[in-house]
Each structure stands twice: as structure tokens, then as C-alpha cells.
Design an enzyme around this catalytic site. Sequence first.
Site, PDB file in Angstrom:
ATOM      1  N   ALA A  77      40.713   0.569  12.047  1.00 25.60           N
ATOM      2  CA  ALA A  77      41.412  -0.628  12.508  1.00 25.60           C
ATOM      3  C   ALA A  77      42.546  -0.181  13.425  1.00 25.60           C
ATOM      4  O   ALA A  77      42.975   0.974  13.371  1.00 25.60           O
ATOM      5  CB  ALA A  77      41.958  -1.387  11.305  1.00 25.60           C
TER       6      ALA A  77
ATOM      7  N   GLU B  79      43.076   6.093   5.339  1.00 25.56           N
ATOM      8  CA  GLU B  79      44.129   5.072   5.246  1.00 25.56           C
ATOM      9  C   GLU B  79      45.297   5.507   4.369  1.00 25.56           C
ATOM     10  O   GLU B  79      46.435   5.121   4.578  1.00 25.56           O
ATOM     11  CB  GLU B  79      43.551   3.755   4.689  1.00 25.56           C
ATOM     12  CG  GLU B  79      42.585   3.043   5.618  1.00 25.56           C
ATOM     13  CD  GLU B  79      41.131   3.442   5.428  1.00 25.56           C
ATOM     14  OE1 GLU B  79      40.865   4.524   4.864  1.00 25.56           O
ATOM     15  OE2 GLU B  79      40.256   2.664   5.848  1.00 25.56           O
TER      16      GLU B  79
ATOM     17  N   GLU C 240      33.791   2.252   7.691  1.00 30.01           N
ATOM     18  CA  GLU C 240      33.358   1.042   6.979  1.00 30.01           C
ATOM     19  C   GLU C 240      32.375   0.230   7.824  1.00 30.01           C
ATOM     20  O   GLU C 240      31.420  -0.349   7.300  1.00 30.01           O
ATOM     21  CB  GLU C 240      34.585   0.207   6.602  1.00 30.01           C
ATOM     22  CG  GLU C 240      35.418   0.905   5.526  1.00 30.01           C
ATOM     23  CD  GLU C 240      36.780   0.275   5.295  1.00 30.01           C
ATOM     24  OE1 GLU C 240      37.460  -0.063   6.290  1.00 30.01           O
ATOM     25  OE2 GLU C 240      37.172   0.117   4.125  1.00 30.01           O
TER      26      GLU C 240
HETATM   27  C1  HXC Z   1      45.335   2.649  17.054  1.00 32.70           C
HETATM   28  C2  HXC Z   1      44.592   4.746  17.630  1.00 32.70           C
HETATM   29  C3  HXC Z   1      43.879   4.841  16.428  1.00 32.70           C
HETATM   30  C4  HXC Z   1      43.921   3.722  15.534  1.00 32.70           C
HETATM   31  C5  HXC Z   1      43.574   6.665  17.530  1.00 32.70           C
HETATM   32  N1  HXC Z   1      44.376   5.888  18.283  1.00 32.70           N
HETATM   33  N2  HXC Z   1      43.253   6.052  16.391  1.00 32.70           N
HETATM   34  N3  HXC Z   1      45.317   3.658  17.935  1.00 32.70           N
HETATM   35  N4  HXC Z   1      44.665   2.662  15.896  1.00 32.70           N
HETATM   36  N5  HXC Z   1      43.240   3.699  14.392  1.00 32.70           N
HETATM   37  C6  HXC Z   1      44.944   6.195  19.591  1.00 32.70           C
HETATM   38  C7  HXC Z   1      46.061   7.236  19.479  1.00 32.70           C
HETATM   39  O1  HXC Z   1      47.280   6.618  19.122  1.00 32.70           O
HETATM   40  C8  HXC Z   1      46.065   7.791  20.870  1.00 32.70           C
HETATM   41  O2  HXC Z   1      46.752   6.869  21.716  1.00 32.70           O
HETATM   42  C9  HXC Z   1      44.589   7.761  21.278  1.00 32.70           C
HETATM   43  O3  HXC Z   1      43.951   6.813  20.416  1.00 32.70           O
HETATM   44  C10 HXC Z   1      43.898   9.112  21.075  1.00 32.70           C
HETATM   45  O4  HXC Z   1      44.166   9.560  19.753  1.00 32.70           O
HETATM   46  P1  HXC Z   1      44.870  10.966  19.395  1.00 32.70           P
HETATM   47  O5  HXC Z   1      45.492  10.813  18.063  1.00 32.70           O
HETATM   48  O6  HXC Z   1      45.744  11.421  20.523  1.00 32.70           O
HETATM   49  O7  HXC Z   1      43.585  11.914  19.343  1.00 32.70           O
HETATM   50  P2  HXC Z   1      43.364  13.196  18.424  1.00 32.70           P
HETATM   51  O8  HXC Z   1      44.585  14.064  18.411  1.00 32.70           O
HETATM   52  O9  HXC Z   1      42.055  13.781  18.876  1.00 32.70           O
HETATM   53  O10 HXC Z   1      43.173  12.638  16.940  1.00 32.70           O
HETATM   54  C11 HXC Z   1      42.101  11.808  16.649  1.00 32.70           C
HETATM   55  C12 HXC Z   1      42.272  11.141  15.248  1.00 32.70           C
HETATM   56  C13 HXC Z   1      43.660  10.435  15.200  1.00 32.70           C
HETATM   57  C14 HXC Z   1      42.181  12.213  14.151  1.00 32.70           C
HETATM   58  C15 HXC Z   1      41.126  10.160  15.090  1.00 32.70           C
HETATM   59  O11 HXC Z   1      43.781   9.586  16.341  1.00 32.70           O
HETATM   60  C16 HXC Z   1      43.865   9.600  13.988  1.00 32.70           C
HETATM   61  O12 HXC Z   1      44.180  10.125  12.919  1.00 32.70           O
HETATM   62  N6  HXC Z   1      43.702   8.278  14.130  1.00 32.70           N
HETATM   63  C17 HXC Z   1      43.956   7.362  13.058  1.00 32.70           C
HETATM   64  C18 HXC Z   1      42.830   7.360  12.073  1.00 32.70           C
HETATM   65  C19 HXC Z   1      43.105   6.383  10.933  1.00 32.70           C
HETATM   66  O13 HXC Z   1      44.097   6.551  10.202  1.00 32.70           O
HETATM   67  N7  HXC Z   1      42.256   5.383  10.780  1.00 32.70           N
HETATM   68  C20 HXC Z   1      42.404   4.385   9.735  1.00 32.70           C
HETATM   69  C21 HXC Z   1      43.147   3.206  10.274  1.00 32.70           C
HETATM   70  S1  HXC Z   1      43.469   1.985   9.041  1.00 32.70           S
HETATM   71  P3  HXC Z   1      47.811   7.379  22.809  1.00 32.70           P
HETATM   72  O14 HXC Z   1      48.385   6.087  23.334  1.00 32.70           O
HETATM   73  O15 HXC Z   1      48.783   8.272  22.095  1.00 32.70           O
HETATM   74  O16 HXC Z   1      46.951   8.116  23.806  1.00 32.70           O
HETATM   75  C22 HXC Z   1      42.029   1.199   8.818  1.00 32.70           C
HETATM   76  C23 HXC Z   1      42.045   0.087   7.795  1.00 32.70           C
HETATM   77  C24 HXC Z   1      40.742  -0.648   7.792  1.00 32.70           C
HETATM   78  O17 HXC Z   1      41.068   1.472   9.445  1.00 32.70           O
HETATM   79  C25 HXC Z   1      40.933  -2.008   7.197  1.00 32.70           C
HETATM   80  C26 HXC Z   1      39.872  -2.975   7.538  1.00 32.70           C
HETATM   81  C27 HXC Z   1      39.526  -3.183   8.957  1.00 32.70           C
END
Ligand code: HXC
Length: 259
Positions: free
Chosen positions: A67, A133, A113
Site C-alpha cells: 500500500a 508492515e 496480498e
Molecule cells: C510508498 C514507496 C513504497 C510504498 C517504495 N516506495 N515502496 N512509496 N509506499 N509502499 C517508493 C520509495 O519511497 C522511493 O521513492 C521509491 O519507491 C523507490 O523505493 P526505494 O526505497 O528507494 O527502493 P529500494 O532501496 O530498492 O527499496 C525497495 C523496498 C523499499 C525494499 C521495496 O522501498 C521498501 O521497503 N518499501 C516499503 C515496503 C513496505 O513496507 N510495504 C508495506 C506497506 S504497508 P522516492 O521518492 O524516494 O524515489 C501495506 C499495508 C497493506 O502494504 C494494507 C492493505 C492494502
Amino acid sequence: MDYQYIDVQPQAAAGVALVRLNRPKELNALCLALMEELTRALEQLDAEADCRCIVLTGNDRAFAAGADIKEMAGRGAIDMLRIDQFSMWERIKKIKTPLIAAVSGFALGGGCELAMLCDMIVASETARFGQPEIKIGVMPGAGGTQRLTRAVGKARAMEMVLTGRFISAEEALAAGLINRIVPVELYLQEALKLAGEVAAMPPLATQLAKEAVLHAFNSFLDHGLVHERKNFYTLFATEDQKEGMAAFVEKRPPQWKGA
Ligand code: HXC
């Protein structure tokens, strides 16, 4: 139909539609507008008689990284309840046409998911699945605690959900989460091929068979989903959710308070 965050090819192959998540700079983070487009597109395809199977994909680097954390970061529990994003997930759950996820790179949080909401998963060797998460102060909200546990068993699901550890495509295959692994150049082709096999089958039979397989665990699943959703919303009342998501946006480690 014009979409901003997805691409739709209604006949990518005979009887097979292809839907591509298309927010590559954000690693296909599932903002609400993307989810609205996706839900609408899947419902339209589901209503078309010549659409027999749907492949859902992202790009080589990311199926979807979850998300959209930036969109959710400032929200409270009541905002989340009001927005009711899971009504869209419920609508996707009702799609009768078989859905195949073609996954390469990150399938994390809501991305994992979404892949699990599909009926089968074809992965590239680079695919990484995870429910991270917990690292941003919340927990899975769209079936991660339910579908993952059913797919990979309690031990591995507990570890993934409590530590946020990612698993490789190989581990996912061994655990029963996915159907097959192919080289990255071939994952979409392989998913389309599998979709073609399904599309060649009698369509009413595939729809009813899909429904029946899902019933193998659906009545328990519905209770589990309601419970999970309530806990997910509750976490938006915590300081750790604000801290975890702010730390992600600000690119720094979080400081947990337990509050
Ligand atoms: C918003 C995101 C994002 C996310 C990545 N980005 N994931 N933005 N929401 N979930 C953005 C980053 O901020 C970054 O923007 C760009 O995408 C590239 O990501 P990087 O982090 O620079 O890349 P990298 O270093 O290769 O790392 C990749 C990654 C990391 C490991 C996937 O981005 C990460 O940990 N993302 C979050 C994963 C996460 O926690 N997902 C769960 C979310 S909660 P900029 O502007 O800096 O370039 C969830 C709840 C679900 O899903 C509930 C129901 C729907």
C-alpha cells in the site's frame, strides 16, 4: 477506457486479458486511485464473455511494494475506517474469472496480498515476497495474516509477519505459495501460457471450479479477514504507526515507543 496507474490489454492472447500495474517510480505502491482503477478494470473484464482468464503483473523490479505508505502515513484509525479501502479488495475477491499473478521483484505488504488474492502465482527468479508492515508500525490488513498462513503454514507465516523477513521465489515455491519459477525474461510469457491453458477450458466450469476451491477455506477466511482488518485499523491509533511511517518517508530508522 483511460487509466492513469494501470494498463489493460483485453486480448493479450486468445481469451486472456493482461492488466499491468503501472506506477514504476513508486514500485507500483498501491495508492487508492490505483486500487480503484484496478477494481474497475477487473470487474469490466469479468463481465466480458470472451475474457476467460486474467493475468495481473507489474514490472521486472516490482509487482507491488505494498500500500502507498506516503498516502497512509498521516491517517488515523477513523480515517482508515471511513476510507474503507478493503471494500475494493472484497470486490476483487468476487471476480469469477481465474486470475494469475505474474510476479517479478518485490511483492510486499499489500503487493504480496494482491498476488495471494489471485488464484495462481507465476514468479521470476528475482521475486521477493514479504509482509514487512511490522517494520512501519502496523500489520498486514488485506489478507496477509490469513492467506499467507494458509499458503505457507504457521511457522513461516509467523516469522514473516513478526519480523518482516522477505522470502525468495525458491522459498516461496518450496512453501507452496507460488506455482512455478522461471527466468526473469520469461515470467510474463509463462503466466500468459498458463492463462492460455485455463482459457481453453470450458469457462463456466473454470469459474465454478475456482469458486469451489476457494470455498475450501473461505468461511474461516471471512472471520479471519474481519479480525485482521480490525487490528490493522486499531494500529492507526498508535504513535508507533505515525513514527514507523514517518521514518520510512524521512529515510531514517524508527524509534519505537510501544504506544
Ligand atoms: C510508498 C514507496 C513504497 C510504498 C517504495 N516506495 N515502496 N512509496 N509506499 N509502499 C517508493 C520509495 O519511497 C522511493 O521513492 C521509491 O519507491 C523507490 O523505493 P526505494 O526505497 O528507494 O527502493 P529500494 O532501496 O530498492 O527499496 C525497495 C523496498 C523499499 C525494499 C521495496 O522501498 C521498501 O521497503 N518499501 C516499503 C515496503 C513496505 O513496507 N510495504 C508495506 C506497506 S504497508 P522516492 O521518492 O524516494 O524515489 C501495506 C499495508 C497493506 O502494504 C494494507 C492493505 C492494502
